[in-house]
Scaffold this active site. Structure first.
Site, PDB file in Angstrom:
ATOM      1  N   PHE A  33       0.855  -1.197   0.000  1.00  0.00           N
ATOM      2  CA  PHE A  33       0.000   0.000   0.000  1.00  0.00           C
ATOM      3  C   PHE A  33       0.879   1.230   0.000  1.00  0.00           C
ATOM      4  CE2 PHE A  33      -2.629   3.378   1.717  1.00  0.00           C
ATOM      5  CZ  PHE A  33      -3.791   3.213   0.978  1.00  0.00           C
ATOM      6  N   ASP A  51       9.181   2.429   1.111  1.00  0.00           N
ATOM      7  CA  ASP A  51       8.059   3.190   1.640  1.00  0.00           C
ATOM      8  C   ASP A  51       8.024   2.937   3.147  1.00  0.00           C
ATOM      9  OD1 ASP A  51       5.634   4.038   2.613  1.00  0.00           O
ATOM     10  OD2 ASP A  51       4.489   3.388   0.865  1.00  0.00           O
ATOM     11  N   LYS A  79       3.026   9.982   8.137  1.00  0.00           N
ATOM     12  CA  LYS A  79       2.382   9.496   9.362  1.00  0.00           C
ATOM     13  C   LYS A  79       3.074  10.021  10.624  1.00  0.00           C
ATOM     14  CE  LYS A  79       0.062   5.364   7.541  1.00  0.00           C
ATOM     15  NZ  LYS A  79      -1.335   5.584   7.833  1.00  0.00           N
TER      16      LYS A  79
END
Ligand SMILES: Cc1ncc(COP(=O)(O)O)c(C=O)c1O
Length: 404
Positions: free
Chosen positions: A139, A224, A253
């Site tokens: 993702f 990532d 995040k």
């Protein structure tokens, strides 16, 4: 305006229905606790999806926000600013990277990484070197490019023609990657531990082998670390414990501890391909975001906090084992640091959402990662008392689901 009734029904009346939020509306938080409009208390093991690395309203972040809020909020990148440069310097000093690009989210950080990888390959090799290889169940965000690179077609289908030359192979399947990669590959994009896909760790040797294949074919290795970064796994970035250095790393995040910010980190020779005018963002490197992120970074990047993440993982694992010994619903507890997944066994397959719902009823916020995994991504500084209280609530939730 102030006496407007703000209810969950209002969401359905005014918001685009792409989310289906919980009925309860939280109004304040402190540490790992959150209270809703009815003053119901929750212990937060969700952390805003691995964002609130220092819990809610951590004094270091509140102070940074207040201080910067009274100085300078926004300029755009027509001017640079002190908080952005300070944060950039700290990221460069602490990692492999020599250059930093700031943006506002994980998807944007990955979008920048993908564009950079393409541009770099076209500039240094040839116009045909455009293939991006990523992993199934990965993702990377919801912009059209990043969601196409993400490994779940269900998320990227239905929006018309997709960005081209993106291929997927199964995670941990080195032979499939070998068969797919070639000198036409410009980048291999991977999470060093798949988060949304189900808390899936790389098998021993996999990450190193991916690095070697990238080197053989002059492809950039993009990590990532939007979910794994900033202390989440017990290292500042997860790559630091793999023995492998990526060429590009994305972070978001936890980077802002709850204030939106993203970053792409890379080497100077690669960064050089994003010349003035090739890419940008109005808000990227916004002083307010960078001031908060700097405070979060200073607080997390200490031996105490990072070692504390590993210690806390032990607390979770020990208690979860006891819960599982009683109720027998998990086939394993996997993940690293404070990114943990309880994998449901066959008997409870597909029912992660039931565990989430029961947890919520018991006053505990948890996440799922797919239909079979209950995911925890709490504050990195959650107290032992909060962990034990949260897990006591989790045990009651498990009992509810197991006993029907
Ligand atoms: C590994 C990874 N990359 C990218 C993203 C997208 O980040 P954002 O939602 O901030 O765009 C996420 C979000 O869950 C993620 O887990």
């Amino acid at each position: 305006m102030s006496d407007m009734a703000v209810t969950r029904e209002l969401f359905d009346q005014v918001m685009v229905p792409n989310y289906a939020p919980s009925q309860s509306i939280p109004v304040r938080g402190l540490g790992a606790r959150v209270w809703d409009q009815q003053d119901k208390e929750f212990i937060d093991f969700a952390g805003g999806i691995a964002v609130n690395c220092l819990g809610h309203c951590h004094p270091a972040l509140v102070n940074a926000l207040k201080e910067q809020g009274e100085k300078l909020w926004h300029l755009s990148n027509v001017w640079t600013n002190e908080p952005a440069l300070r944060l950039g310097k700290k990221l460069v000093d602490a990692t492999f990277a020599e250059r930093v690009y700031f943006c506002n989210s994980g998807a944007e950080a990955n979008e920048a990484a993908l564009k950079l990888a393409r541009r770099y390959a076209i500039e240094h090799f040839n116009a045909e070197k455009t293939q991006i290889i990523a992993f199934k169940q990965g993702f990377h965000g919801r912009t059209f490019f990043t969601v196409t690179v993400g490994g779940q077609a269900a998320y990227s289908d239905g929006f018309g023609p997709k960005p081209a030359d993106v291929d997927h192979v199964p995670y941990n399947d080195l032979e499939a990657l070998k068969a797919m990669i070639s000198d036409r590959t410009c980048a291999v994009v991977m999470e060093p531990l798949q988060g949304e896909g189900g808390i899936i760790s790389p098998e021993p040797g996999f990450v190193k082998a991916v690095r070697e294949l990238c080197d053989q074919h002059n492809a950039l290795l993009v990590f990532d670390e939007v979910q794994t970064g900033v202390g989440r796994t017990g290292a500042l970035y997860a790559y630091m414990e793999t023995g492998v250095t990526p060429d590009i790393l994305t972070s978001a995040k936890a980077l802002g501890g709850g204030f939106p910010i993203g970053a792409m980190l890379t080497r100077a020779d690669i960064a050089a391909s994003l010349k003035p005018g090739t890419h940008g963002s109005t808000y990227g490197g916004n002083p307010l975001a960078c001031a908060v992120a700097e405070a979060a970074f200073d607080t997390v990047n200490t031996p105490d906090v990072l070692a504390g993440v590993k210690e806390r993982e032990g607390w979770y694992r020990e208690e979860l084992e006891k819960i599982n010994a009683k109720y027998g619903c998990f086939s394993e507890v996997r993940g690293k640091g404070l990114l943990l997944g309880c994998v449901l066994n066959e008997q409870f397959a597909g029912r992660a959402k039931d565990f989430l719902q029961a947890s919520s009823e018991e006053g505990l916020m948890v996440l799922v990662a797919g239909a079979n995994v209950v995911r925890f991504a709490p504050s990195l500084v959650i107290t032992r008392e909060e962990v034990l209280e949260g897990l006591a609530r989790f045990e009651r939730a498990v009992a509810r689901v197991v006993n029907g």
